[in-house]
Motif scaffolding. Structure first.
Motif, short mmCIF file in Angstrom:
data_model
loop_
_atom_site.label_atom_id
_atom_site.label_comp_id
_atom_site.label_asym_id
_atom_site.label_seq_id
_atom_site.Cartn_x
_atom_site.Cartn_y
_atom_site.Cartn_z
N ILE A 1 0.84 -1.20 0.00
CA ILE A 1 0.00 0.00 0.00
C ILE A 1 0.87 1.24 0.00
O ILE A 1 0.62 2.20 -0.74
CB ILE A 1 -0.96 -0.01 1.21
N ALA A 2 1.92 1.24 0.81
CA ALA A 2 2.83 2.38 0.86
C ALA A 2 3.47 2.64 -0.50
O ALA A 2 3.57 3.79 -0.95
CB ALA A 2 3.90 2.15 1.93
N LYS A 3 3.90 1.58 -1.16
CA LYS A 3 4.52 1.74 -2.48
C LYS A 3 3.54 2.31 -3.50
O LYS A 3 3.91 3.10 -4.36
CB LYS A 3 5.08 0.40 -2.96
N ALA B 1 -4.87 3.10 -2.78
CA ALA B 1 -4.68 1.68 -2.47
C ALA B 1 -5.29 1.31 -1.14
O ALA B 1 -5.34 2.13 -0.21
CB ALA B 1 -3.19 1.32 -2.49
N GLY B 2 -5.74 0.06 -1.04
CA GLY B 2 -6.34 -0.39 0.20
C GLY B 2 -6.32 -1.90 0.34
O GLY B 2 -5.80 -2.62 -0.51
N VAL C 1 1.97 -2.54 -11.15
CA VAL C 1 2.33 -3.91 -11.52
C VAL C 1 3.81 -4.14 -11.26
O VAL C 1 4.22 -5.18 -10.69
CB VAL C 1 1.99 -4.19 -13.00
N GLU C 2 4.63 -3.19 -11.64
CA GLU C 2 6.08 -3.32 -11.44
C GLU C 2 6.44 -3.29 -9.95
O GLU C 2 7.26 -4.08 -9.48
CB GLU C 2 6.80 -2.18 -12.17
N ALA C 3 5.78 -2.41 -9.19
CA ALA C 3 6.10 -2.25 -7.77
C ALA C 3 5.66 -3.45 -6.93
O ALA C 3 6.24 -3.72 -5.88
CB ALA C 3 5.45 -0.98 -7.23
N TRP C 4 4.65 -4.18 -7.41
CA TRP C 4 4.06 -5.26 -6.60
C TRP C 4 4.52 -6.66 -7.00
O TRP C 4 4.12 -7.64 -6.37
CB TRP C 4 2.53 -5.18 -6.70
#
Length: 285
Positions: free
Chosen positions: A240-242, A250-251, A270-273
């Protein structure tokens, strides 16, 4: 028993039903008031009325699923309400991961209830169809609050804010069909495991988030909800922070562990997760 007019051959069955997934704006565990928004992951069902009990096949994301408890609860709820005696053969195909907080049970209950009623030639207002499905979900033990908010968002789409204790739809509004990224961690958290959790301690904070949603600030509300419940359930909130860092909303969806982000730049999320679990892309509906 079934009259001859409703004895159908499975191979000739034409009527199909469907319902959709949803993501959480406000989780109703703490206060009984909740909110959700429909997303474009679907459940499709086919049913045949029979003189037998419940039978058929359930597939979740291509894998066979053996738990028919919710199907039995839907059938029993309809039988009790209308004084009927029947069984069903079902085929259910779901795109919605189970046990992740993405309203899979609400979607199945909605789709099955609506389709069985259509096959029985019973007409009810849409909101009553949803209430019947909620009653069945409670009977099956797949929800703590009745999940009326989830069921409404699944059935009607858009943003739905509800009083789950009174089964009242307080507000519904259309939403822009923005991209939604879903993070699906490997673990599952079944609703039945949360029965002894004291969510009421969160009530003062969740009530403020719900007021934001009622005023139309549902994006702020869902972020606050995710932080409140995510912390309480001891999830890793780094995803969520990212997402917030790249200006997405985000949640946490339902009881989790699924998280979601709403953004016009889905490729960034998508890239961050990627390192946190499976990532799916869909849209609000």
């Amino acid at each position: 028993m079934l009259s001859s007019c409703v004895k159908l051959h499975w191979r000739r069955l034409k009527v199909k039903g469907k319902a959709f997934s949803a993501i959480t704006v406000i989780n109703a565990f703490a206060t009984g008031e909740g909110g959700a928004i429909g997303i474009d992951l679907r459940v499709s069902v086919r049913v045949k009325l029979t003189d037998e009990e419940v039978s058929g096949e359930i597939f979740v994301r291509g894998e066979k699923f053996e738990d028919f408890s919710l199907v039995r609860a839907v059938v029993k709820t309809i039988k009790d309400k209308f004084g009927l005696d029947f069984g069903v053969k079902v085929k259910i195909d779901s795109e919605i991961p189970v046990g992740k907080g993405l309203k899979s049970s609400s979607a199945v209950a909605n789709a099955l209830t609506k389709t069985i009623l259509e096959e029985l030639k019973i007409e009810l207002p849409d909101i009553e169809v949803v209430r019947l499905g909620v009653k069945a979900a409670k009977r099956a033990g797949v929800t703590l609050t009745g999940a009326f908010d989830d069921a409404c968002a699944s059935y009607f789409g858009g943003l739905c804010l509800t009083d789950n204790l009174k089964l009242e739809l307080l507000k519904r509004e259309e939403v822009e069909k923005l991209p939604v990224i879903l993070l699906i961690p490997k673990g599952t958290l079944l609703t039945s495991s949360l029965k002894n959790k004291n969510f009421k301690v969160l009530a003062p904070y969740v009530e403020e988030a719900f007021k934001l949603a009622l005023r139309g600030e549902w994006k702020k509300a869902l972020v606050l909800n995710g932080l409140i419940y995510g912390s309480f359930l001891v999830y890793n909130l780094e995803p969520i922070a990212k997402a917030l860092e790249v200006e997405a909303v985000a949640g946490l969806s339902g009881k989790g562990p699924a998280m979601f982000a709403i953004t016009e730049e889905p490729e960034k999320i998508v890239e961050a997760w990627r390192d946190y679990g499976e990532v799916l892309t869909t849209t609000l509906r």
